[in-house]
Design a protein around this motif. Sequence first.
Motif, PDB file in Angstrom:
ATOM      1  N   THR A 222      52.775-102.300  -1.916  1.00 20.56           N
ATOM      2  CA  THR A 222      52.899-100.886  -1.579  1.00 20.56           C
ATOM      3  C   THR A 222      54.368-100.461  -0.496  1.00 20.56           C
ATOM      4  OG1 THR A 222      51.789-101.331   1.297  1.00 20.56           O
ATOM      5  CG2 THR A 222      50.242-100.767  -1.641  1.00 20.56           C
ATOM      6  N   ILE A 223      54.973 -99.911  -0.476  1.00 19.50           N
ATOM      7  CA  ILE A 223      55.567 -99.394   0.293  1.00 19.50           C
ATOM      8  C   ILE A 223      55.749 -98.294   1.120  1.00 19.50           C
ATOM      9  CG2 ILE A 223      57.800-101.165  -0.918  1.00 19.50           C
ATOM     10  CD1 ILE A 223      58.694 -98.119  -2.546  1.00 19.50           C
ATOM     11  N   CYS A 224      56.546 -98.091   2.367  1.00 18.91           N
ATOM     12  CA  CYS A 224      55.870 -96.624   3.239  1.00 18.91           C
ATOM     13  C   CYS A 224      57.791 -96.336   3.456  1.00 18.91           C
ATOM     14  CB  CYS A 224      54.753 -96.938   3.597  1.00 18.91           C
ATOM     15  SG  CYS A 224      54.622 -96.132   4.717  1.00 18.91           S
ATOM     16  N   TRP A 225      57.952 -95.418   3.613  1.00 15.97           N
ATOM     17  CA  TRP A 225      58.912 -94.615   4.651  1.00 15.97           C
ATOM     18  C   TRP A 225      58.511 -94.755   6.320  1.00 15.97           C
ATOM     19  CZ3 TRP A 225      63.787 -95.019   3.444  1.00 15.97           C
ATOM     20  CH2 TRP A 225      63.830 -95.414   1.895  1.00 15.97           C
ATOM     21  N   ALA A 226      59.162 -94.925   7.586  1.00 17.76           N
ATOM     22  CA  ALA A 226      58.877 -94.866   8.483  1.00 17.76           C
ATOM     23  C   ALA A 226      59.937 -94.869   9.791  1.00 17.76           C
ATOM     24  CB  ALA A 226      57.417 -96.211   9.339  1.00 17.76           C
ATOM     25  N   GLY A 227      59.015 -94.667  10.785  1.00 14.99           N
ATOM     26  CA  GLY A 227      59.838 -94.164  12.096  1.00 14.99           C
ATOM     27  C   GLY A 227      61.079 -92.363  12.049  1.00 14.99           C
ATOM     28  N   VAL A 228      60.655 -91.689  13.040  1.00 12.04           N
ATOM     29  CA  VAL A 228      60.943 -90.537  13.203  1.00 12.04           C
ATOM     30  C   VAL A 228      61.302 -89.841  12.014  1.00 12.04           C
ATOM     31  CG1 VAL A 228      61.662 -88.582  15.164  1.00 12.04           C
ATOM     32  CG2 VAL A 228      60.537 -90.700  15.318  1.00 12.04           C
ATOM     33  N   ASP A 229      63.391 -90.260  12.000  1.00 11.82           N
ATOM     34  CA  ASP A 229      63.921 -89.916  11.021  1.00 11.82           C
ATOM     35  C   ASP A 229      63.808 -90.805   9.317  1.00 11.82           C
ATOM     36  OD1 ASP A 229      64.768 -88.129  12.615  1.00 11.82           O
ATOM     37  OD2 ASP A 229      66.028 -89.719  13.470  1.00 11.82           O
ATOM     38  N   GLY A 230      62.859 -91.359   9.221  1.00  8.10           N
ATOM     39  CA  GLY A 230      61.763 -91.918   7.959  1.00  8.10           C
ATOM     40  C   GLY A 230      63.233 -93.249   7.827  1.00  8.10           C
ATOM     41  N   GLU A 231      64.152 -93.875   9.218  1.00  4.77           N
ATOM     42  CA  GLU A 231      65.140 -94.565   8.632  1.00  4.77           C
ATOM     43  C   GLU A 231      64.694 -96.349   8.756  1.00  4.77           C
ATOM     44  OE1 GLU A 231      63.091 -94.514  13.017  1.00  4.77           O
ATOM     45  OE2 GLU A 231      63.572 -92.875  11.989  1.00  4.77           O
ATOM     46  N   GLN A 232      62.716 -96.489   8.602  1.00  3.78           N
ATOM     47  CA  GLN A 232      62.924 -97.516   8.537  1.00  3.78           C
ATOM     48  C   GLN A 232      61.733 -97.791   7.195  1.00  3.78           C
ATOM     49  OE1 GLN A 232      59.449 -98.013  11.979  1.00  3.78           O
ATOM     50  NE2 GLN A 232      61.264 -98.218  13.750  1.00  3.78           N
ATOM     51  N   LEU A 233      61.014 -99.090   6.774  1.00  2.90           N
ATOM     52  CA  LEU A 233      61.285 -99.266   5.439  1.00  2.90           C
ATOM     53  C   LEU A 233      59.935-100.163   6.121  1.00  2.90           C
ATOM     54  CD1 LEU A 233      61.078 -97.848   2.478  1.00  2.90           C
ATOM     55  CD2 LEU A 233      62.333 -99.963   1.808  1.00  2.90           C
ATOM     56  N   LEU A 234      58.949-100.537   5.219  1.00  2.00           N
ATOM     57  CA  LEU A 234      57.708-101.273   5.220  1.00  2.00           C
ATOM     58  C   LEU A 234      57.701-101.893   4.276  1.00  2.00           C
ATOM     59  CD1 LEU A 234      55.137-102.508   6.933  1.00  2.00           C
ATOM     60  CD2 LEU A 234      54.064-100.229   6.448  1.00  2.00           C
TER      61      LEU A 234
END
Length: 388
Positions: A222-234
Amino acid sequence: METLEETFKTLAIARRLQPSEPTYILDVALQPSPSGSSAALVAVSCSNRTVRLHHRETLGVHGEFKGHTGRLCGVRFAHGSPDLLYSGSADGTLRCWDARRPGSDATRVFRSEVGHAFCSFDLSSNDTVVCAGTEQVGEDSFLVFWDARMASGKPEGKQPGLLGVYTESHSDDITAVRFHPRVADRLASGGMDGLVNVFDLSQGGEDDALITTRNCDSSAGTICWAGVDGEQLLCLTHDEGLHLWDVRQLDSDDPLTLLSASDARSLVTLPDGHALEHFVGGAWLEWAGQLQVVGGTSKGELHLLECSGQGLRAVRSLTDGHSATVRCFLWEPAGGALLTGGEDGQLLQWRAGATELQGAQRDTLKSTSAMQLKTKAHRKHPSKRNNT
């Protein structure tokens, strides 16, 4: 407002639903509701190839949709048109349903080439593009794009709405496709080839659109966008690896790795001797400003974990709910409730300070049906030839 820690500390089962027909719950989606109305619906995809609708507040069954002939790979409500519900399947179709008309036929059907079996899909944040990832076909795997506003029920010939296909970015099943939550042209994909790609679709052709590639050294689950502005990727892998990247500098050859572990279970210390067997998925909790990873066990225990560049921190364990592996979870906006579904067929609603209604069914349904036996494996992607 309660802090996140306080919310987690008092989570308890508020509603429990287990339909009479024993089927695995594979994915869950919540109908957008600007006012947070309790009249909103919850959609779940099931191992019997149906999409079922439930009332958000009571979890009572509202209806279902049938039409897919292969296993389902997810459900999504449209963001701006919440009555539109999308589902994807290994039968080579994505279907759009009118949630106001349970039991009706799909209003749109999206197809590509004969022989394509879809194992992931997503809808852009502006509802204009739908993308699906295929299983490997020969030596190739494909990202297929459609105009979400156009489709046809015709099984053959040129498919209206088909925008194009990316053919070079993956060499094995594309197990995860996720659009950025706010940037409509930003797309991430992950595959069994270990690659996690980020695309800028506004650039057109595949070579120009591919702006960064990361290798998770395993099969991406699975992948997931993260961070306040979507600046991270899990990225969570099928063998319990975890990778968190800062992808703000997309023109860099080496986006910053914030956290990486080939077996992230070793990063977690759970209380009371609990053991973490697998990861269910990740979610950015915008209302809390936190990236959450959910882990579990084959007996249905759930572990809520805070994820950051410093590692994983156990926040709360949920027990006495599910009796088998949990397949999916979803937080309602502003942390109103946590929905979970799994291989015991149960759909559970957890709320802070809740007391479960008396008379709720707690019995575990057991089945030895061929369908359940074939879909029993949790973390490994199902066989390409098994299109149940």
